[in-house]
Design a protein around this motif. Structure first.
Motif, PDB file in Angstrom:
ATOM      1  N   VAL A 194     -10.170  -8.441   7.909  1.00 34.18           N
ATOM      2  CA  VAL A 194      -9.083  -8.616   7.327  1.00 34.18           C
ATOM      3  C   VAL A 194      -8.117  -7.667   7.541  1.00 34.18           C
ATOM      4  O   VAL A 194      -8.223  -6.515   7.602  1.00 34.18           O
ATOM      5  N   LEU A 195      -6.861  -8.434   7.958  1.00 28.63           N
ATOM      6  CA  LEU A 195      -5.785  -7.369   8.422  1.00 28.63           C
ATOM      7  C   LEU A 195      -4.675  -7.348   7.447  1.00 28.63           C
ATOM      8  O   LEU A 195      -4.224  -8.295   6.819  1.00 28.63           O
ATOM      9  N   ARG A 196      -4.339  -6.304   6.744  1.00 20.71           N
ATOM     10  CA  ARG A 196      -3.701  -6.231   5.633  1.00 20.71           C
ATOM     11  C   ARG A 196      -1.952  -6.629   5.990  1.00 20.71           C
ATOM     12  O   ARG A 196      -1.730  -6.329   7.139  1.00 20.71           O
ATOM     13  N   SER A 197      -1.555  -7.093   5.037  1.00 22.02           N
ATOM     14  CA  SER A 197      -0.020  -7.390   5.115  1.00 22.02           C
ATOM     15  C   SER A 197       0.779  -6.642   5.905  1.00 22.02           C
ATOM     16  O   SER A 197       1.656  -6.907   6.794  1.00 22.02           O
ATOM     17  N   GLU A 198       0.725  -5.453   5.368  1.00 20.08           N
ATOM     18  CA  GLU A 198       1.618  -4.349   5.724  1.00 20.08           C
ATOM     19  C   GLU A 198       1.239  -3.937   7.506  1.00 20.08           C
ATOM     20  O   GLU A 198       1.997  -3.022   7.932  1.00 20.08           O
ATOM     21  N   HIS A 199      -0.038  -4.444   7.838  1.00 20.35           N
ATOM     22  CA  HIS A 199      -0.343  -3.955   9.182  1.00 20.35           C
ATOM     23  C   HIS A 199      -0.397  -5.010  10.183  1.00 20.35           C
ATOM     24  O   HIS A 199      -0.767  -5.112  11.252  1.00 20.35           O
ATOM     25  N   GLY A 200       0.476  -5.999  10.131  1.00 16.58           N
ATOM     26  CA  GLY A 200       0.479  -7.152  10.943  1.00 16.58           C
ATOM     27  C   GLY A 200       1.867  -7.726  11.289  1.00 16.58           C
ATOM     28  O   GLY A 200       2.806  -7.113  10.448  1.00 16.58           O
ATOM     29  N   ASP A 257      -4.585  -8.367   0.191  1.00 17.49           N
ATOM     30  CA  ASP A 257      -3.587  -9.494   0.687  1.00 17.49           C
ATOM     31  C   ASP A 257      -3.496  -9.367   2.263  1.00 17.49           C
ATOM     32  O   ASP A 257      -3.286  -8.026   2.591  1.00 17.49           O
ATOM     33  N   GLY A 258      -3.336 -10.177   2.999  1.00 19.07           N
ATOM     34  CA  GLY A 258      -3.046 -10.307   4.277  1.00 19.07           C
ATOM     35  C   GLY A 258      -3.626 -11.314   5.214  1.00 19.07           C
ATOM     36  O   GLY A 258      -3.284 -12.632   4.666  1.00 19.07           O
ATOM     37  N   TRP A 259      -4.272 -11.188   6.175  1.00 20.06           N
ATOM     38  CA  TRP A 259      -4.839 -12.368   7.248  1.00 20.06           C
ATOM     39  C   TRP A 259      -6.164 -12.074   7.254  1.00 20.06           C
ATOM     40  O   TRP A 259      -6.705 -11.018   7.599  1.00 20.06           O
ATOM     41  N   ALA A 260      -7.319 -13.046   7.279  1.00 20.49           N
ATOM     42  CA  ALA A 260      -8.479 -13.240   7.735  1.00 20.49           C
ATOM     43  C   ALA A 260      -8.332 -13.460   9.280  1.00 20.49           C
ATOM     44  O   ALA A 260      -7.791 -14.436   9.502  1.00 20.49           O
ATOM     45  N   VAL A 261      -8.839 -12.715   9.972  1.00 19.58           N
ATOM     46  CA  VAL A 261      -8.979 -12.836  11.664  1.00 19.58           C
ATOM     47  C   VAL A 261     -10.048 -12.859  12.283  1.00 19.58           C
ATOM     48  O   VAL A 261     -11.069 -12.446  11.547  1.00 19.58           O
ATOM     49  N   ALA A 262     -10.064 -13.827  13.349  1.00 24.79           N
ATOM     50  CA  ALA A 262     -11.416 -13.961  14.114  1.00 24.79           C
ATOM     51  C   ALA A 262     -11.290 -13.380  15.508  1.00 24.79           C
ATOM     52  O   ALA A 262     -10.187 -13.927  16.236  1.00 24.79           O
ATOM     53  N   GLY A 263     -12.014 -12.676  16.084  1.00 24.14           N
ATOM     54  CA  GLY A 263     -11.943 -12.304  17.333  1.00 24.14           C
ATOM     55  C   GLY A 263     -10.936 -11.155  17.654  1.00 24.14           C
ATOM     56  O   GLY A 263     -10.136 -10.793  16.645  1.00 24.14           O
ATOM     57  N   PRO A 264     -10.451 -10.729  18.960  1.00 21.78           N
ATOM     58  CA  PRO A 264      -9.293  -9.868  19.236  1.00 21.78           C
ATOM     59  C   PRO A 264      -7.991 -10.566  19.194  1.00 21.78           C
ATOM     60  O   PRO A 264      -7.782 -11.969  19.021  1.00 21.78           O
ATOM     61  N   ALA A 265      -6.918  -9.892  19.013  1.00 20.87           N
ATOM     62  CA  ALA A 265      -5.420 -10.265  18.801  1.00 20.87           C
ATOM     63  C   ALA A 265      -5.030 -10.785  20.254  1.00 20.87           C
ATOM     64  O   ALA A 265      -5.507 -10.246  21.231  1.00 20.87           O
ATOM     65  N   PRO A 266      -4.108 -11.632  20.468  1.00 16.73           N
ATOM     66  CA  PRO A 266      -3.306 -12.056  19.125  1.00 16.73           C
ATOM     67  C   PRO A 266      -3.889 -13.265  18.692  1.00 16.73           C
ATOM     68  O   PRO A 266      -4.902 -13.757  19.579  1.00 16.73           O
ATOM     69  N   TRP A 267      -3.429 -13.644  17.420  1.00 17.09           N
ATOM     70  CA  TRP A 267      -4.066 -14.866  16.759  1.00 17.09           C
ATOM     71  C   TRP A 267      -3.084 -15.730  16.410  1.00 17.09           C
ATOM     72  O   TRP A 267      -1.950 -15.506  15.980  1.00 17.09           O
ATOM     73  N   ASP A 268      -3.565 -17.022  16.387  1.00 16.42           N
ATOM     74  CA  ASP A 268      -2.877 -18.193  16.001  1.00 16.42           C
ATOM     75  C   ASP A 268      -2.959 -18.242  14.572  1.00 16.42           C
ATOM     76  O   ASP A 268      -4.183 -18.344  13.974  1.00 16.42           O
ATOM     77  N   VAL A 269      -1.924 -18.542  13.912  1.00 21.49           N
ATOM     78  CA  VAL A 269      -2.112 -18.508  12.324  1.00 21.49           C
ATOM     79  C   VAL A 269      -1.981 -19.613  11.958  1.00 21.49           C
ATOM     80  O   VAL A 269      -0.908 -20.532  12.083  1.00 21.49           O
ATOM     81  N   ARG A 270      -3.157 -20.012  11.221  1.00 25.56           N
ATOM     82  CA  ARG A 270      -3.206 -21.610  10.590  1.00 25.56           C
ATOM     83  C   ARG A 270      -2.241 -21.789   9.560  1.00 25.56           C
ATOM     84  O   ARG A 270      -1.566 -20.912   8.639  1.00 25.56           O
ATOM     85  N   ASP A 271      -1.715 -23.104   9.167  1.00 25.67           N
ATOM     86  CA  ASP A 271      -0.757 -23.362   8.451  1.00 25.67           C
ATOM     87  C   ASP A 271      -1.268 -22.976   6.919  1.00 25.67           C
ATOM     88  O   ASP A 271      -0.293 -22.915   6.035  1.00 25.67           O
ATOM     89  N   VAL A 310      -7.988  -2.650  14.542  1.00 27.90           N
ATOM     90  CA  VAL A 310      -8.856  -3.573  13.446  1.00 27.90           C
ATOM     91  C   VAL A 310     -10.276  -3.310  13.643  1.00 27.90           C
ATOM     92  O   VAL A 310     -10.987  -3.482  14.769  1.00 27.90           O
ATOM     93  N   ALA A 311     -10.998  -2.844  12.652  1.00 25.88           N
ATOM     94  CA  ALA A 311     -12.529  -2.517  12.844  1.00 25.88           C
ATOM     95  C   ALA A 311     -13.258  -3.927  12.209  1.00 25.88           C
ATOM     96  O   ALA A 311     -12.691  -4.283  11.251  1.00 25.88           O
ATOM     97  N   PRO A 312     -14.043  -4.196  12.596  1.00 24.99           N
ATOM     98  CA  PRO A 312     -15.068  -5.270  12.255  1.00 24.99           C
ATOM     99  C   PRO A 312     -15.365  -5.078  10.808  1.00 24.99           C
ATOM    100  O   PRO A 312     -15.881  -3.960  10.491  1.00 24.99           O
ATOM    101  N   GLY A 313     -15.240  -6.112   9.633  1.00 27.25           N
ATOM    102  CA  GLY A 313     -15.722  -5.834   8.626  1.00 27.25           C
ATOM    103  C   GLY A 313     -14.308  -5.062   7.766  1.00 27.25           C
ATOM    104  O   GLY A 313     -14.554  -4.973   6.726  1.00 27.25           O
TER     105      GLY A 313
END
Length: 461
Positions: free
Chosen positions: A166-172, A118-132, A186-189
């Motif tokens: 994927v960034l885990r919930s506890e790591h964001g 459980d967490g977030w799927a992220v693309a590219g480097p941080a920071p990320w805008d979170v979709r609704d 965050v490592a690719p994959g």
């Protein structure tokens, strides 16, 4: 249990499961006959042949290891003669059966890239805008991500195209503007299970001869199966002999409770059989003859009546129908007067003594190797453990003694007389004690009880 001890070199010949499956008409139709010499009694005569005593005695009885080998060969010969075709069995009914065809993956596992957390799927480097929106398991393919974008995702959900990790919930964490940051690198994959990570469609997951356990059922379902091809269970019928047996209440007026009727059916199921009936047969030779000759079971199991008393009708009935005695008495205590007879090319009878622990001895000596081979199960790996206490032996015969396993030792149990069940009810295994007995600390072979071995023996229904 084999991790506790050492393999012995005294086993009956190992069962080649693929060979047995060939004998029961496997999917390729191969047939490789494997003739085996008949076992001889210790006086050089072959059981069931002219000149062999019709009653067991110590000098003509079969040694215990040899009796088990004879029963295994009998099962192999019967399977070859029966040429039973594999059956397609729904997963919910396949527990305890043996695979007759390999279990090949019907799909990639996983069948698409999935989130491992459980967490977030992220693309590219941080920071990320979170979709609704969010991505849940069981939903269709989500919208691709752009660099600098993230979306909440559940474990098992499809990964959106162009996801970096994927960034885990506890790591964001998010700032006051709702932008997402990682609290560690965050490592690719990362935390993505790629399609086909476990297997690709067509990969062999399990070979022919695998015992269907609960885990196998889960793997088969995950791989796309609704049913599996399996070796059919051998059909067994139990004939409980004796006029003195009660089916309920307390013993009275010379009558005793039947301990074997309730015990044998689940025990035989644990050994791989389908129990088609448990019948009570009074002490009458004609009634026993009718019960045996009208049965269509692969294996008949009788209780009592194997000695030479006035109402012991098993031997006379076997002679009357022309059955071939393969084992007529075994050099084992308890259970010495057990027997194995071939009624037809594809039908056998296992005669158990009437005393309860002696009957258990007969089950593990003759019924287990016979049914195991008919069910195409692999032989359990033999192992040894040192005995914590000395065990008195029989001068000439093997003894089977109930034990519990405590650490790296087997502890012999009391209440191990032929008519007693108190010891075996508490036991994990039976120790195979050679003639003459065993001293404390001496390593001896152990026979696991089906439900104590962590295997499929818990399948009683």
């Amino acid at each position: 249990m084999t991790a506790h001890g050492t393999r012995t070199g005294e086993d009956a010949e190992d069962l080649d499961v693929e060979e047995v499956l060939a004998l029961v008409n496997d999917s390729n139709g191969h047939h490789r006959p494997t003739p085996a010499p008949r076992a001889e009694t210790d006086d050089g005569r072959t059981p069931g042949h002219p000149g062999t005593s019709p009653r067991p005695d110590r000098h003509r009885a079969t040694p215990w290891p040899e009796a088990r080998a004879v029963a295994e060969r009998a099962g192999r010969n019967a399977a070859r003669a029966a040429r039973r075709a594999p059956v397609s069995v729904p997963l919910e009914a396949a527990l305890g059966l043996t695979l007759a065809t390999p279990l090949d993956a019907l799909t990639d596992l996983p069948s698409f890239d999935t989130s491992a957390m459980d967490g977030w799927a992220v693309a590219g480097p941080a920071p990320w805008d979170v979709r609704d929106d969010g991505v849940l398991a069981g939903h269709a393919s989500p919208t691709p991500l752009s660099d600098g974008e993230a979306v909440q995702i559940a474990t098992g959900a499809r990964i959106p195209p162009d996801t970096t990790a994927v960034l885990r919930s506890e790591h964001g964490r998010t700032d006051d503007k709702g932008r997402l940051y990682a609290t560690r690198e965050v490592a690719p994959g990362q935390d993505i299970r790629p399609r086909g990570q476990e297997c690709r469609s067509g990969d062999q997951l399990l070979p022919v001869g695998t015992l269907v356990t609960p885990a196998v059922l889960g793997l088969a379902a995950a791989a796309g199966y609704d049913a599996v091809d399996a070796v059919p269970r051998p059909r067994a019928e139990v004939l409980v002999l004796g006029d003195e047996l009660l089916t309920e209440g307390l013993p009275h007026d010379g009558l005793i409770r039947d301990a074997l009727g309730p015990m044998l059916a689940p025990w035989l199921r644990a050994l791989g059989a389908e129990v088609v009936a448990v019948r009570r047969v009074r002490d009458d030779a004609d009634v026993l003859h009718r019960a045996i000759t009208t049965s269509d079971a692969d294996v008949l199991v009788t209780t009592g009546g194997t000695a030479a008393g006035p109402v012991d009708h098993v031997h006379p009935t076997l002679r009357r129908i022309g059955a071939e005695l393969l084992v007529d008495g075994v050099k084992v205590r308890p259970g010495h007067p057990m027997l194995l007879a071939r009624i037809k090319e594809t039908q056998h009878l296992v005669g158990l003594p009437g005393n309860p622990l002696a009957a258990v001895s007969g089950l593990l000596t003759l019924a287990e190797p016979l049914l195991r081979t008919l069910a195409a199960r692999q032989a359990p790996e033999s192992y040894t453990l040192p005995l914590r206490d000395a065990v008195q032996g029989h001068p000439h015969d093997t003894r089977l003694v109930p034990v519990v396993l405590r650490g790296d030792h087997a502890v012999p149990l009391h209440y191990n007389g032929p008519a007693m069940l108190r010891g075996i009810a508490a036991a994990d295994a039976l120790a195979v004690v050679p003639p003459g007995g065993a001293r404390a600390g001496q390593e001896e072979e152990l026979l696991d009880l089906p439900w104590a071995s962590g295997g499929i023996g818990v399948c009683f229904t």
